[in-house]
Design a protein around this motif. Structure first.
Motif, PDB file in Angstrom:
ATOM      1  N   GLY A  55       5.308  60.141  12.329  1.00  0.00           N
ATOM      2  CA  GLY A  55       5.462  61.376  11.569  1.00  0.00           C
ATOM      3  C   GLY A  55       4.173  61.796  10.889  1.00  0.00           C
TER       4      GLY A  55
ATOM      5  N   ALA B 280      10.255  64.753  10.806  1.00  0.00           N
ATOM      6  CA  ALA B 280       9.325  63.907  11.550  1.00  0.00           C
ATOM      7  C   ALA B 280       9.205  62.525  10.916  1.00  0.00           C
ATOM      8  CB  ALA B 280       7.956  64.579  11.617  1.00  0.00           C
TER       9      ALA B 280
ATOM     10  N   TYR C 277      10.476  59.571  13.079  1.00  0.00           N
ATOM     11  CA  TYR C 277       9.370  58.884  13.748  1.00  0.00           C
ATOM     12  C   TYR C 277       8.529  57.995  12.823  1.00  0.00           C
ATOM     13  CZ  TYR C 277      10.232  61.859  17.812  1.00  0.00           C
ATOM     14  OH  TYR C 277      10.795  62.467  18.888  1.00  0.00           O
TER      15      TYR C 277
END
Length: 612
Positions: free
Chosen positions: A441, A433, A437
């Motif tokens: 995340g 994550a 991201y």
């Protein structure tokens, strides 16, 4: 049409979530007792902390599942037996349409392995006794088979010397009274009615032995003594040696008694319930390695009103004292009267539990009071026998499918392995994550942490309220739920990128992406929950724990999605960091975005028209 707007005050959802946490953990703390650690400790299954699990399957004559009411009645009796042993927090449940499982976590108790024995008590007069022929086959020896197939109480040894003394006569006669049920006048004929399954198997045995040999054995009037005939009879009856315990069980009682090759090793291993018919004679073995021909039963376990494990004050031995109902007391007194006779030809009375003679003392006098079963009992064996007799015989015959003891050390290692697997799974999701991201995340990480805390709190509460125990299968369900949670993140964030690519600013894209992703997230999680419900209903054993854990974790993930993920994203959208491709994790989609796009109804970039 103007785009739908997100919540004007996302903090409200966060406050609701915070209130849920405060209430949940207040219940966890105030509902517990003891130290701080104990208040927050979930109820763990025996595969994590050690214990005993016994799974029993009900057997019926036609091979079909038993009636639901009979299975429930058997479960209640077994539960009463367990509670009667003083065992706390044991779980007795039905699984499927024919299984009953007894689980005790935290400590191992071998008594539970015999808790499902039928406990069919019969009191029968001993008509004749013969020495047993030692088993020379590869099967277990008589003593081994007896200890493995019978309940602990069946290993009891009757005290012959006790019957000689006046002080012990009451005890032995009482114990005899327990067995005296079958001692009424000897009935030379067997019960007229033979179950179809027994009759069918008996025909197969006749075919296996041959009609001539079968008829010859049926005509024997007394046990064959091989010591006086080493040739003809021994060779002629040799095919009986090949019979299995199941086949031996369907032979007529006189044949079981008179044929030496039908020995105690096979008699003790007969299926449960083989000699429960009180109207038929029976053959069973005592602890001294003798076969006994037993009369019909005139006193039954149903005539007993209570049973208690006590110690004999004269010798300190454990005994089981039986109290009879009013009608049972009359039967018992009459039985001891018949066994005692005129005092010159006193008879033995066998206490028969299932397929085994527990004790067979000689009646020393007419007993108008309670009966006492004597033998070489330990405290645990006497308590188990008393519990079995106190709550009555089971309405069904059970075969033990699994009897498992898990040590606390092994359970601890399994718990560590399960938690390690869960930690590794969550760590991999978080690393991916943050890598993919970035700032987003952190939303994934915080959501997983909050979901984990909700799940933990619910585990503690459910363990106290409904007895839910966390097992290795449950941990596996929680690990799988991480993948379900990660899917909802992907759906939301990828929808957010699509909205920004279509020309929206990150701030306006967040509520729009939420509206479009919400329905997909709810649908996906609902399907997972329904799958868990179906699996829980139609599964058995540890699979139920997996299904329950998966459904619980998926539902709580939905709570976190609505009360944390969307409002926190709304708040992030108002920060400058959210507009940075390097920080937010939205990547190139922000390079093509005009920060002033929200101020215009529409604009053209290249050949594309984007909606404002």
């Amino acid at each position: 049409m103007a785009p739908p707007q997100g919540p004007s005050r996302p903090g409200r959802q966060l406050i609701v979530l915070a209130a849920i946490f405060v209430i949940l953990y207040a219940i966890v703390y105030l509902g517990g007792s003891g130290s701080f650690h104990k208040r927050f400790a979930p109820k763990l299954g025996l595969d994590l902390v050690g214990g005993t699990r016994v799974t029993m399957q009900a057997k019926t004559e036609n091979g079909k599942p038993p009636p639901a009411d009979s299975l429930e009645r058997a479960r209640q009796i077994i539960e009463s037996r367990v509670n009667g042993l003083g065992v706390s927090e044991a779980e007795v449940i039905t699984e499927g349409n024919s299984n009953i499982t007894v689980s005790l976590a935290g400590k191992s108790d071998d008594r539970l392995k015999d808790i499902g024995s039928p406990a069919q008590l019969r009191f029968r007069t001993v008509l004749n006794t013969t020495a047993d022929l030692p088993d020379t086959s590869t099967s277990a020896s008589p003593s081994t088979s007896a200890s493995s197939s019978a309940s602990p109480s069946s290993s009891a040894k009757a005290s012959a010397s006790a019957s000689a003394s006046a002080s012990a006569s009451a005890s032995t006669s009482a114990s005899a009274s327990a067995s005296a049920s079958g001692s009424a006048a000897a009935a030379p004929t067997a019960s007229a009615s033979i179950p179809p399954s027994v009759a069918q198997l008996r025909v197969q045995v006749q075919q296996k032995l041959g009609k001539q040999l079968y008829d010859k054995a049926a005509g024997l009037q007394a046990p064959v003594d091989f010591s006086q005939d080493q040739t003809g009879a021994q060779q002629g009856l040799l095919p009986f040696k090949e019979l299995t315990p199941e086949q031996v069980a369907v032979l007529p009682p006189q044949m079981q008694f008179n044929v030496p090759y039908v020995n105690c090793a096979k008699l003790d291993q007969r299926p449960a319930g083989s000699i429960i018919d009180p109207g038929s004679q029976a053959v069973a073995c005592n602890d001294r390695g003798q076969k006994e021909l037993l009369d019909v039963a005139k006193v039954l376990g149903t005539d007993v009103s209570g049973a208690d494990a006590q110690t004999d004050p004269t010798n300190g031995q454990w005994t089981v004292v039986l109290k009879f109902k009013s009608s049972g007391q009359d039967k018992w007194t009459q039985l001891t009267k018949e066994a005692y006779g005129d005092g010159t030809n006193k008879k033995q009375v066998a206490v028969v539990l299932d397929n085994k003679v527990v004790s067979d003392p000689e009646i020393q006098s007419v007993i108008p009071g309670d009966a006492t079963i004597t033998g070489s009992f330990t405290s645990a064996e006497a308590s188990l026998l008393a519990s079995q007799l106190r709550y009555g015989a089971l309405p069904l015959t059970f075969v033990t499918q699994e009897a498992q003891s898990v040590s606390a050390t092994l359970g601890s290692e399994q718990l560590k392995a399960g938690l390690l697997a869960a930690g590794i799974g969550m760590l991999l999701v978080v690393i991916y994550a943050f890598f993919y991201y970035r700032l987003l995340g952190s939303v994934i990480f915080l959501s997983l942490v909050l979901s984990g805390l909700l799940v933990f709190g619910m585990l503690v509460v459910l363990g106290r309220q409904i007895g839910f125990t966390l097992t290795l299968a449950g941990i596996a369900g929680f690990i799988v739920s991480l993948g379900v949670a990660a899917d909802s993140f992907v759906i939301y964030f990828e929808r957010l990128k699509d909205e920004i690519r279509d020309g929206r600013s990150p701030r306006s894209a967040v509520p729009r992406a939420w509206q479009r992703a919400r329905r997909t997230i709810i649908t996906a999680n609902t399907i997972s929950i329904l799958a868990a419900v179906v699996l829980y209903i139609f599964s058995a054993g540890t699979v139920k724990g997996f299904a329950f854990a998966l459904g619980l974790a998926t539902f709580l993930d939905l709570v976190v999605v609505f009360l944390f993920r969307h409002p926190i994203m709304t708040m992030f959208a108002r920060t400058k960091a959210f507009l940075s491709p390097r920080v937010s994790g939205l990547g190139r989609v922000l390079h093509d975005h005009d920060p002033d796009a929200d101020s215009r109804p529409a604009r053209t970039r290249g050949n594309r028209v984007r909606e404002a």
